[in-house]
Design a protein around this motif. Structure first.
Motif, short mmCIF file in Angstrom:
data_model
loop_
_atom_site.label_atom_id
_atom_site.label_comp_id
_atom_site.label_asym_id
_atom_site.label_seq_id
_atom_site.Cartn_x
_atom_site.Cartn_y
_atom_site.Cartn_z
N ILE A 213 0.75 -1.21 0.10
CA ILE A 213 0.03 -0.09 0.06
C ILE A 213 0.79 1.41 -0.06
CG2 ILE A 213 -1.81 1.19 1.25
CD1 ILE A 213 -2.65 -1.41 0.55
N GLN A 249 2.84 -5.80 -7.03
CA GLN A 249 1.34 -5.42 -6.68
C GLN A 249 1.49 -4.12 -5.96
OE1 GLN A 249 -0.95 -8.75 -4.91
NE2 GLN A 249 -2.58 -7.74 -6.02
N ASN A 251 -0.79 -0.62 -4.52
CA ASN A 251 -2.19 0.15 -4.53
C ASN A 251 -1.85 1.57 -4.14
OD1 ASN A 251 -4.55 1.07 -3.57
ND2 ASN A 251 -5.33 -0.76 -3.56
N ASP A 253 -4.33 4.03 -3.89
CA ASP A 253 -5.71 4.52 -3.36
C ASP A 253 -5.74 5.30 -2.08
OD1 ASP A 253 -6.68 3.68 -5.81
OD2 ASP A 253 -7.64 1.70 -4.98
#
Ligand SMILES: Cc1ncc(COP(=O)(O)O)c(C=O)c1O
Length: 329
Positions: A213, A249, A251, A253
């Motif tokens: 993240i 991966q 993210n 957001d």
């Protein structure tokens, strides 16, 4: 078995791997575990301890007497480096962005208690800090010292090796507990942790997903760093492994108002974990990553029968520098 380069023992390893049944129940989500790298030692712990085991071994091999590193005023990396330097009998100079805040709390207070020399260097970008540190290194050399410069976050192939070894540690724990993890979720910033985990996952055959993240950068920027650093780390360890952007991966957001600016999602995540599991996360990194994980669980991103590991990367000392933003009244 990997042939690791020189390493010194600084951390309390292996860190505990614990289940979080109450958080899982509160979210109605998948089975949740936490890897407690907030308990690695070095003056309140965190992920940098694993990197510093290799970085300071390298510094000692080079005959350094002074460690120089950089970060934000509330840098966990700087505080752990200051503590590691003390343990190794080295001097530590921290070049911090911005100006002296006047009140020294959280990590900054600990930097001072640990005897680090703290220099505020104004509004400098993270890459600009490399030039600043090069200047400080020249100064140390001119005074007859032997400097060792650690880039922001300790995110070099030497530092990232700490998280390659962390996957080996995790794999042993999973074997002991007869446990399978489908997803690892954690806070990603300067890329060293994620690159190390990516290399380790391949090297030790971890079959799950590794989701960073992002707390500061857009996906594209972080991917570029991860690709380069993972390939360099694999090469550093003599591993015939190759990475491209599709292998990671990330993210982004949950960047909110930006790096170091916690808001309602972080506040809720910090309180929820504290009040279900009695575990603290920080407002900048782990609180943001946990807020992301909570949101993904609520959106149904994981199956109920999956198992998710939240890799707690530390940072709790920063809580005490965010009193106004975090208090509930
Ligand atoms: C508490 C905490 N979590 C996560 C990170 C991110 O780690 P990395 O810089 O290796 O991506 C940091 C880095 O400063 C941190 O202090």
């Amino acid at each position: 078995m990997l042939n690791y380069p020189a390493r010194i023992k600084l951390g309390h390893l292996p860190t505990p791997l614990e289940e979080m049944p109450r958080l899982s129940e509160a979210l109605g989500g998948p089975r949740l575990f936490v890897k407690r790298d907030d308990e690695t030692g070095l003056a309140t712990g965190g992920n940098k301890t694993r990197k510093l085991e290799f970085l300071l071994a390298d510094a000692l091999e080079e005959g350094a007497d002074t460690v120089i590193t950089a970060g934000a005023a509330q840098s966990n990396h700087c505080r752990q480096t200051a503590a590691a330097a003390v343990k190794c009998g080295l001097k530590c100079i921290l070049t911090l962005t911005g100006s002296d805040p006047g009140v020294w709390n959280g990590n900054l207070l600990l930097d001072d208690l640990l005897g680090a020399e703290v220099r505020f260097v104004g509004d400098v970008t993270w890459t600009g800090l490399l030039d600043v540190m090069a200047g400080v290194a020249d100064e140390v050399r001119a005074a007859g010292g032997r400097p060792y410069v650690i880039p922001v976050g300790g995110s070099t192939p030497v530092g990232a090796t700490g998280y390659v070894a962390a996957i080996e540690e995790l794999m042993e724990q999973l074997k002991e507990k007869n446990l399978n993890i489908d997803h690892i979720v954690f806070a990603s910033s300067s890329g060293g942790t994620q690159s190390g985990l990516a290399v380790g996952a391949r090297a030790f055959g971890f079959g799950g997903q590794v989701l960073g993240i992002s707390v500061a950068s857009k996906v594209d920027d972080l991917m570029g760093v991860l690709e380069q650093l993972s390939n360099d780390t694999a090469r550093h360890l003599g591993l015939d492994l190759h990475f491209s952007r599709g292998d990671f991966q990330v993210n982004d957001d949950y960047l909110g108002a930006g790096y170091g600016k916690p808001a309602e999602p972080e506040r809720e995540a910090i309180r929820l974990l504290a009040q279900t599991e009695g575990i603290l996360v920080d407002p900048v990194y782990t609180g943001r990553a946990l807020a992301g994980l909570i949101d993904l669980i609520r959106k149904g991103a994981f199956d109920k029968d999956e198992t998710v590991l939240f890799w707690h990367t530390g940072g709790t000392a920063a809580l005490f520098a965010y009193v106004e933003e975090l208090r509930g009244f």
